[in-house]
Motif scaffolding. Structure first.
Motif, short mmCIF file in Angstrom:
data_model
loop_
_atom_site.label_atom_id
_atom_site.label_comp_id
_atom_site.label_asym_id
_atom_site.label_seq_id
_atom_site.Cartn_x
_atom_site.Cartn_y
_atom_site.Cartn_z
N LYS A 37 0.81 -1.23 0.00
CA LYS A 37 0.00 0.00 0.00
C LYS A 37 0.84 1.26 0.00
O LYS A 37 0.30 2.37 0.03
N ASN A 38 2.14 1.11 0.02
CA ASN A 38 2.99 2.27 0.24
C ASN A 38 4.29 2.10 -0.55
O ASN A 38 4.86 1.01 -0.54
N LEU A 39 4.73 3.15 -1.20
CA LEU A 39 5.92 3.03 -2.06
C LEU A 39 7.21 2.77 -1.28
O LEU A 39 8.22 2.40 -1.86
N THR A 40 7.18 2.99 0.03
CA THR A 40 8.38 2.74 0.83
C THR A 40 8.33 1.35 1.48
O THR A 40 9.24 1.00 2.24
N CYS A 41 7.26 0.61 1.24
CA CYS A 41 7.10 -0.72 1.86
C CYS A 41 7.24 -1.82 0.81
O CYS A 41 7.12 -1.57 -0.38
N PRO A 86 5.59 2.57 8.11
CA PRO A 86 5.22 3.03 6.76
C PRO A 86 5.34 4.54 6.64
O PRO A 86 5.41 5.24 7.65
N CYS A 87 5.35 5.03 5.41
CA CYS A 87 5.39 6.47 5.18
C CYS A 87 3.99 7.06 5.37
O CYS A 87 3.02 6.59 4.77
N PHE A 88 3.91 8.09 6.22
CA PHE A 88 2.62 8.72 6.48
C PHE A 88 2.56 10.15 5.95
O PHE A 88 1.76 10.96 6.41
N LEU A 89 3.42 10.47 4.99
CA LEU A 89 3.48 11.86 4.53
C LEU A 89 2.24 12.27 3.73
O LEU A 89 1.91 13.44 3.68
N CYS A 90 1.61 11.32 3.07
CA CYS A 90 0.40 11.64 2.30
C CYS A 90 -0.76 10.82 2.84
O CYS A 90 -0.57 9.73 3.35
N GLU A 91 -1.96 11.37 2.66
CA GLU A 91 -3.13 10.59 3.10
C GLU A 91 -3.24 9.31 2.29
O GLU A 91 -3.54 8.26 2.82
N GLU A 92 -2.98 9.46 0.98
CA GLU A 92 -2.99 8.27 0.13
C GLU A 92 -1.69 8.22 -0.66
O GLU A 92 -1.28 9.23 -1.24
N CYS A 93 -1.04 7.08 -0.64
CA CYS A 93 0.24 6.93 -1.34
C CYS A 93 -0.01 6.64 -2.81
O CYS A 93 -0.71 5.69 -3.15
N THR A 94 0.50 7.50 -3.70
CA THR A 94 0.30 7.28 -5.13
C THR A 94 1.61 7.48 -5.88
O THR A 94 2.45 8.30 -5.48
N GLU A 95 1.76 6.74 -6.95
CA GLU A 95 2.97 6.82 -7.75
C GLU A 95 2.83 7.89 -8.82
O GLU A 95 1.74 8.00 -9.39
N PRO A 96 3.83 8.70 -9.14
CA PRO A 96 5.13 8.73 -8.49
C PRO A 96 5.05 9.39 -7.11
O PRO A 96 4.13 10.16 -6.84
N CYS A 97 6.04 9.11 -6.28
CA CYS A 97 6.08 9.62 -4.92
C CYS A 97 6.02 11.16 -4.92
O CYS A 97 6.71 11.81 -5.70
N LYS A 98 5.17 11.72 -4.04
CA LYS A 98 5.02 13.19 -4.02
C LYS A 98 6.15 13.88 -3.26
O LYS A 98 6.42 15.06 -3.46
N TYR A 99 6.77 13.18 -2.36
CA TYR A 99 7.85 13.78 -1.56
C TYR A 99 9.10 12.90 -1.56
O TYR A 99 9.51 12.40 -0.51
N PRO A 100 9.72 12.72 -2.71
CA PRO A 100 10.88 11.81 -2.77
C PRO A 100 12.05 12.26 -1.90
O PRO A 100 12.85 11.42 -1.48
N GLU A 126 11.80 13.26 1.08
CA GLU A 126 11.53 12.93 2.49
C GLU A 126 11.13 11.48 2.74
O GLU A 126 11.26 11.00 3.86
N ALA A 127 10.63 10.82 1.72
CA ALA A 127 10.15 9.45 1.91
C ALA A 127 11.32 8.47 1.90
O ALA A 127 12.10 8.44 0.95
N ARG A 128 11.44 7.70 2.96
CA ARG A 128 12.48 6.65 3.04
C ARG A 128 11.84 5.38 3.55
O ARG A 128 10.91 5.43 4.36
S1 SF4 Z 1 5.60 10.69 0.37
FE1 SF4 Z 1 5.75 9.21 -1.30
S2 SF4 Z 1 5.92 7.19 -0.30
FE2 SF4 Z 1 5.19 8.64 1.24
S3 SF4 Z 1 2.95 8.43 1.20
FE3 SF4 Z 1 3.49 10.18 -0.15
S4 SF4 Z 1 3.67 9.26 -2.22
FE4 SF4 Z 1 3.75 7.56 -0.71
#
Ligand code: SF4
Length: 167
Positions: A48-52, A109-123, A125-127
């Motif tokens: 469910k998450n691009l970092t997982c 998991p990454c909680f930076l966005c309410e919904e994780c979508t590709e491409p990552c919105k905050y590359p 910060e997301a690790r």
């Molecule tokens: S910052 Fe990237 S990895 Fe994190 S929830 Fe947002 S889109 Fe997904």
């Protein structure tokens, strides 16, 4: 091992809210296949998450990555510690200090966005978390004297860990 040149990162981590931090040899970081199984079977966040997982590096890939480093900063926190922010800020600091390989892993998991979508919105910060990369956090932190235990109920105090591979 002479780790004196990295001690400033330990102090910075603590100033940013970590309970403690230590420089550790990279070859003491344990990655194991069972960690991946735990992500895939039993965690509602799988896929469910691009970092997982399955997006994050496999344990075998992580072992190869760890093999190209000598040292890492291991960061200990609790439920009030912004582990992922500390990891990202210190990774950036190390990079600017000339440690071009510096790479951080957080916790959960990454909680930076309410919904994780590709491409990552905050590359920037997301690790991925340590466990998402197949690191056996229990064995790794225990070997360095840090506390960790299975949380059996709501009364148990959680410990969180982050890691920045340095050099
Ligand atoms: S910052 Fe990237 S990895 Fe994190 S929830 Fe947002 S889109 Fe997904």
């Amino acid at each position: 091992m002479d780790t004196s040149k990295y001690q400033d990162y330990v102090k910075r981590a603590i100033r940013m809210g970590a309970k403690d931090a230590k420089i550790i040899p990279a070859d003491t970081i344990v990655a194991a296949q069972w960690v991946r199984e735990k992500c895939q079977f039993g965690c509602g966040g799988y896929g469910k998450n691009l970092t997982c997982p399955p997006h994050s590096p496999t344990p075998e890939e992580t072992k190869r990555v760890i093999g190209s480093y000598r040292y890492a900063l291991l960061i200990h926190g609790d439920e009030n510690t912004p582990i992922n922010k500390i990891v990202v800020r210190l990774e950036r600091r190390m990079f600017l200090d000339g440690y071009e390989k510096a790479f951080g892993m957080g916790a959960g998991p990454c909680f930076l966005c309410e919904e994780c979508t590709e491409p990552c919105k905050y590359p920037d910060e997301a690790r991925p978390s340590m466990e998402a990369c197949g690191i056996d956090v229990f064995s790794t932190v225990k070997a360095h004297g840090f506390p960790i235990e299975v949380l059996k109920d709501q009364n148990c105090k959680p410990n969180y860990y982050g890691l920045v591979l340095i050099d």
